[in-house]
Scaffold this active site. Structure first.
Site, PDB file in Angstrom:
ATOM      1  N   GLY A   1       0.828  -1.189   0.000  1.00 46.57           N
ATOM      2  CA  GLY A   1       0.000   0.000   0.000  1.00 46.57           C
ATOM      3  C   GLY A   1       0.867   1.246   0.000  1.00 46.57           C
ATOM      4  O   GLY A   1       2.049   1.202   0.358  1.00 46.57           O
ATOM      5  N   CYS A   2       0.288   2.367  -0.399  1.00 43.16           N
ATOM      6  CA  CYS A   2       1.082   3.600  -0.510  1.00 43.16           C
ATOM      7  C   CYS A   2       1.533   4.105   0.864  1.00 43.16           C
ATOM      8  O   CYS A   2       2.740   4.279   1.103  1.00 43.16           O
ATOM      9  CB  CYS A   2       0.302   4.671  -1.265  1.00 43.16           C
ATOM     10  SG  CYS A   2      -1.352   5.012  -0.606  1.00 43.16           S
ATOM     11  N   TYR A   3       0.582   4.331   1.778  1.00 43.53           N
ATOM     12  CA  TYR A   3       0.968   4.783   3.117  1.00 43.53           C
ATOM     13  C   TYR A   3       1.901   3.778   3.786  1.00 43.53           C
ATOM     14  O   TYR A   3       2.886   4.151   4.444  1.00 43.53           O
ATOM     15  CB  TYR A   3      -0.269   4.961   4.000  1.00 43.53           C
ATOM     16  CG  TYR A   3      -1.201   6.067   3.591  1.00 43.53           C
ATOM     17  CD1 TYR A   3      -0.777   7.394   3.571  1.00 43.53           C
ATOM     18  CD2 TYR A   3      -2.522   5.795   3.249  1.00 43.53           C
ATOM     19  CE1 TYR A   3      -1.639   8.418   3.218  1.00 43.53           C
ATOM     20  CE2 TYR A   3      -3.394   6.815   2.894  1.00 43.53           C
ATOM     21  CZ  TYR A   3      -2.952   8.127   2.874  1.00 43.53           C
ATOM     22  OH  TYR A   3      -3.802   9.138   2.528  1.00 43.53           O
TER      23      TYR A   3
END
Length: 305
Positions: free
Chosen positions: A119-121
């Site tokens: 995921g990005c975060y």
């Protein structure tokens, strides 16, 4: 592979799928597609999957699980799978697709038939936390707070339209205030934590880019460590990395979009004159190293291109 590898993107019309498709134009691979009107036809999709070397899933979690089950039901050739959803990121049969996690992790991705794109975060949080927890600088049960701001492209087509077409979106918005964001399980798992952090994500009025920030009081850390221990740990962990770089400078300001449209990530350690407080930051593109760029890195490894 002696022939040009074949790739099918299941969900190529979404934000991440389009980003991957665009980046694949620079690689020696053949991208196979099905007509847009047949994109929900499982038989047509499965026939295509049986012909390719790698399937990239850019689907919601339940649809990804359905596609994986269908692929694993194939009696003959089974392609490798790279999944961009959250469905398999902590699954024991899948390799987590953050190549910089630790020494030799890229080799695990190379050998894996099943890889979960991060995921990005999570990518920013894990990049900062994993080396420090592994070194014992941050305790596994430390009461962490993680703050993050993303460009609005991370919200998908509906959020993009609200900013760019309807122009009725707020300039800044906190969300996930039930404190149960879907990226928390992988952050806990791959950072090596035993206590769930308080994670507060937000969206700003810029298209692409991301900052993940983690504040720390030095006197609450393990083993009487100082700022130089944090700096040296992160510097050493990423000194041979191509896409994640530890930066020596300590800028007083950071713009959320400063690495937009790149596949790079930059890590900083900010401190005050007394060196009793620290803020760790990771800056990158939420659609680059946070999504499509990370997928291309994994595709290169998985197909040897």
């Amino acid at each position: 592979m002696s022939q040009m590898p074949k790739i099918f993107i299941d969900g190529e019309y979404g934000t991440t799928g389009l980003g991957i498709r665009q980046r694949l134009e620079t690689l020696p691979v053949q991208v196979c597609s099905i007509p847009v009107e047949q994109r929900h036809d499982m038989k047509v999709r499965l026939d295509m999957m049986a012909q390719v070397d790698l399937v990239v899933l850019c689907l919601p979690d339940d649809a990804s699980r359905e596609s994986v089950a269908a692929i694993q039901s194939l009696s003959g050739h089974r392609p490798k799978i790279l999944d961009a959803s959250t469905a398999f990121r902590t699954h024991p049969d899948w390799v987590y697709g953050f190549a910089e996690l630790q020494y030799g992790h890229d080799e695990k991705i190379k050998a894996a038939p099943l890889v979960a794109n991060p995921g990005c975060y999570s990518s920013g949080a894990i990049a900062l936390l994993h080396p420090l927890v592994e070194a014992g600088i941050i305790a596994k049960d430390y009461p962490l707070t993680i703050n993050a701001v993303s460009g609005y492209s991370g919200g998908g087509k509906q959020m993009i339209a609200s900013y760019e077409v309807e122009k009725n979106a707020p300039p800044f918005m906190l969300y996930g205030l039930n404190l149960q964001h879907k990226h928390l399980p992988e952050i806990v798992h791959y950072a090596g934590l035993s206590r769930e952090p308080i994670f507060v994500p937000s969206v700003g009025n810029f298209a692409q880019g991301m900052i993940v920030s983690i504040p720390l009081h030095m006197d609450t850390l393990s083993n009487d460590v100082d700022v130089s221990d944090i700096t040296l740990c992160l510097k050493h962990h990423y000194e041979t990395s191509k896409f994640v770089r530890f930066m020596k400078d300590k800028p007083a300001k950071l713009a959320g979009d400063m690495l937009a449209y790149t596949d790079q990530m930059e890590l900083h350690v900010h401190t005050n004159d007394r060196k009793d407080m620290v803020v760790l930051t990771a800056i990158f593109d939420n659609l680059g190293k946070g999504a499509s760029g990370a997928a291309i890195q994994n595709i290169r490894l998985m197909l040897g291109v």
